[in-house]
Design a protein around this motif. Structure first.
Motif, PDB file in Angstrom:
ATOM      1  N   LEU A   1       0.814  -1.218   0.000  1.00 40.74           N
ATOM      2  CA  LEU A   1       0.000   0.000   0.000  1.00 40.74           C
ATOM      3  C   LEU A   1       0.850   1.273   0.000  1.00 40.74           C
ATOM      4  O   LEU A   1       0.651   2.183   0.798  1.00 40.74           O
ATOM      5  CB  LEU A   1      -0.946   0.009   1.204  1.00 40.74           C
ATOM      6  CG  LEU A   1      -1.907  -1.178   1.331  1.00 40.74           C
ATOM      7  CD1 LEU A   1      -2.734  -1.048   2.597  1.00 40.74           C
ATOM      8  CD2 LEU A   1      -2.789  -1.289   0.099  1.00 40.74           C
ATOM      9  N   VAL A   2       1.830   1.284  -0.899  1.00 42.73           N
ATOM     10  CA  VAL A   2       2.733   2.435  -1.012  1.00 42.73           C
ATOM     11  C   VAL A   2       2.784   2.883  -2.469  1.00 42.73           C
ATOM     12  O   VAL A   2       2.272   2.203  -3.372  1.00 42.73           O
ATOM     13  CB  VAL A   2       4.149   2.092  -0.526  1.00 42.73           C
ATOM     14  CG1 VAL A   2       4.148   1.763   0.955  1.00 42.73           C
ATOM     15  CG2 VAL A   2       4.734   0.931  -1.329  1.00 42.73           C
ATOM     16  N   SER A   3       3.417   4.027  -2.694  1.00 33.25           N
ATOM     17  CA  SER A   3       3.506   4.577  -4.040  1.00 33.25           C
ATOM     18  C   SER A   3       4.564   3.852  -4.866  1.00 33.25           C
ATOM     19  O   SER A   3       5.432   3.152  -4.333  1.00 33.25           O
ATOM     20  CB  SER A   3       3.869   6.066  -3.974  1.00 33.25           C
ATOM     21  OG  SER A   3       5.194   6.218  -3.505  1.00 33.25           O
ATOM     22  N   ARG A   4       4.497   4.043  -6.172  1.00 37.63           N
ATOM     23  CA  ARG A   4       5.494   3.453  -7.066  1.00 37.63           C
ATOM     24  C   ARG A   4       6.883   4.004  -6.772  1.00 37.63           C
ATOM     25  O   ARG A   4       7.883   3.295  -6.916  1.00 37.63           O
ATOM     26  CB  ARG A   4       5.097   3.713  -8.524  1.00 37.63           C
ATOM     27  CG  ARG A   4       6.079   3.141  -9.524  1.00 37.63           C
ATOM     28  CD  ARG A   4       5.408   2.698 -10.805  1.00 37.63           C
ATOM     29  NE  ARG A   4       4.400   1.690 -10.571  1.00 37.63           N
ATOM     30  CZ  ARG A   4       3.913   0.901 -11.548  1.00 37.63           C
ATOM     31  NH1 ARG A   4       4.328   1.041 -12.796  1.00 37.63           N
ATOM     32  NH2 ARG A   4       2.988   0.012 -11.266  1.00 37.63           N
ATOM     33  N   THR A   5       6.951   5.254  -6.359  1.00 35.05           N
ATOM     34  CA  THR A   5       8.251   5.852  -6.039  1.00 35.05           C
ATOM     35  C   THR A   5       8.926   5.109  -4.898  1.00 35.05           C
ATOM     36  O   THR A   5      10.137   4.830  -4.933  1.00 35.05           O
ATOM     37  CB  THR A   5       8.073   7.334  -5.645  1.00 35.05           C
ATOM     38  OG1 THR A   5       7.513   8.040  -6.746  1.00 35.05           O
ATOM     39  CG2 THR A   5       9.416   7.959  -5.268  1.00 35.05           C
ATOM     40  N   VAL A   6       8.146   4.762  -3.874  1.00 28.91           N
ATOM     41  CA  VAL A   6       8.687   4.023  -2.733  1.00 28.91           C
ATOM     42  C   VAL A   6       9.164   2.644  -3.175  1.00 28.91           C
ATOM     43  O   VAL A   6      10.245   2.183  -2.778  1.00 28.91           O
ATOM     44  CB  VAL A   6       7.624   3.894  -1.621  1.00 28.91           C
ATOM     45  CG1 VAL A   6       8.099   2.933  -0.524  1.00 28.91           C
ATOM     46  CG2 VAL A   6       7.315   5.257  -1.032  1.00 28.91           C
ATOM     47  N   ILE A   7       8.382   1.987  -3.999  1.00 25.02           N
ATOM     48  CA  ILE A   7       8.749   0.649  -4.481  1.00 25.02           C
ATOM     49  C   ILE A   7      10.016   0.722  -5.327  1.00 25.02           C
ATOM     50  O   ILE A   7      10.919  -0.120  -5.193  1.00 25.02           O
ATOM     51  CB  ILE A   7       7.603   0.020  -5.295  1.00 25.02           C
ATOM     52  CG1 ILE A   7       6.398  -0.248  -4.392  1.00 25.02           C
ATOM     53  CG2 ILE A   7       8.065  -1.259  -5.974  1.00 25.02           C
ATOM     54  CD1 ILE A   7       6.690  -1.184  -3.226  1.00 25.02           C
ATOM     55  N   ARG A   8      10.112   1.719  -6.183  1.00 22.12           N
ATOM     56  CA  ARG A   8      11.307   1.848  -7.020  1.00 22.12           C
ATOM     57  C   ARG A   8      12.557   2.029  -6.175  1.00 22.12           C
ATOM     58  O   ARG A   8      13.615   1.471  -6.470  1.00 22.12           O
ATOM     59  CB  ARG A   8      11.137   3.030  -7.983  1.00 22.12           C
ATOM     60  CG  ARG A   8      10.220   2.740  -9.163  1.00 22.12           C
ATOM     61  CD  ARG A   8      10.038   3.980 -10.010  1.00 22.12           C
ATOM     62  NE  ARG A   8       9.202   3.707 -11.186  1.00 22.12           N
ATOM     63  CZ  ARG A   8       8.716   4.648 -11.993  1.00 22.12           C
ATOM     64  NH1 ARG A   8       8.998   5.940 -11.750  1.00 22.12           N
ATOM     65  NH2 ARG A   8       7.970   4.318 -13.037  1.00 22.12           N
ATOM     66  N   GLU A   9      12.444   2.831  -5.114  1.00 20.06           N
ATOM     67  CA  GLU A   9      13.582   3.058  -4.235  1.00 20.06           C
ATOM     68  C   GLU A   9      13.979   1.772  -3.522  1.00 20.06           C
ATOM     69  O   GLU A   9      15.167   1.438  -3.409  1.00 20.06           O
ATOM     70  CB  GLU A   9      13.248   4.144  -3.207  1.00 20.06           C
ATOM     71  CG  GLU A   9      14.318   4.383  -2.145  1.00 20.06           C
ATOM     72  CD  GLU A   9      15.647   4.834  -2.717  1.00 20.06           C
ATOM     73  OE1 GLU A   9      16.662   4.711  -2.008  1.00 20.06           O
ATOM     74  OE2 GLU A   9      15.684   5.308  -3.884  1.00 20.06           O
TER      75      GLU A   9
END
Length: 238
Positions: A42-50
């Motif tokens: 339940l997080v943003s794509r930016t968080v996942i990419r990091e």
């Protein structure tokens, strides 16, 4: 089951995924997609990419165009990364790594101490003496299982790296120190007997005397003793 990460920090996702990869809960060849991870945490794509970028840097995963991120085999992992080492230790899978470490030390540290014996300065001798005194005091005051022995041992070997006056050697030494700590945690200080102190004293004496041959010979004795003791302890734990 979806898991909500506190404050959506990439570090928390890295710790969970990294630990599961090292433990084998997520097998090599598994494909991790951004969509799947976004939905799970339940997080943003930016968080996942990091988070995925950090896992890539640790050698645990690799991005594949149009496919996602693939989990890699252990042979690709950065085994000198502190997080990877901690995950290995927690998983009980660090024993094989310790064997590799013993072999690496047997070829690396005798050369280091040769250089140290040739180039050491007054401050280096002082640091080595301080570290050895800490080992000795801990041994006689707290016993052979004292964690202070391991800490002082690391200080001693780090001081030898510094005494080489070689920046590349010192850099390599900093990479190996986390492994030395895990070795101590895994097998204990099985060689922390009187001979352990005598062997370190022999190394120090040779470095003080600027005798590279004697320093190398003393280091080989120490490492051979440590390897035998390490092997004995690990066999008992099987």
């Amino acid at each position: 089951m979806k898991t909500k990460m506190a404050r959506n920090l990439p570090t928390q996702i890295v710790n969970e995924l990294g630990s599961k990869i090292v433990h084998g809960e997520i097998q090599p060849g598994t494909i991790l997609t951004s969509d799947m991870l976004e939905a799970k945490y339940l997080v943003s794509r930016t968080v996942i990419r990091e988070a995925l970028r950090v896992l890539h840097d640790k050698g645990l995963t690799k991005a594949r165009t149009k496919t996602g991120t693939i989990v890699l085999e252990r042979t690709e992992w950065n085994l000198l990364d502190l997080d990877v080492l901690n995950w290995l230790q927690a998983s009980g899978l660090s024993s094989e790594l310790i064997t590799d470490l013993e072999e690496l030390r047997s070829t690396y540290e005798p050369g280091v101490v040769r250089i140290a014996a040739k180039r050491r300065g007054t401050k280096d001798i002082t640091h080595l003496k301080v570290a050895l005194k800490k080992m000795t005091d801990a041994f006689y005051e707290q016993g052979s299982t004292s964690p202070l022995i391991g800490e002082a041992d690391m200080e001693f070997h780090e001081a030898l790296q510094t005494a080489t006056q070689n920046d590349l050697v010192k850099k390599m030494g900093r990479l190996l120190l986390p492994l030395l700590k895990i070795r101590g945690d895994l097998v204990g200080h099985a060689v922390a007997e009187a001979d352990f102190l005598v062997q370190h004293q022999a190394i120090l004496d040779a470095v003080i005397d600027e005798d590279p041959d004697a320093a190398e010979a003393a280091m080989k004795v120490l490492l051979e003793t440590a390897a035998r003791a390490s092997s004995t302890v690990r066999k008992r734990k099987l």
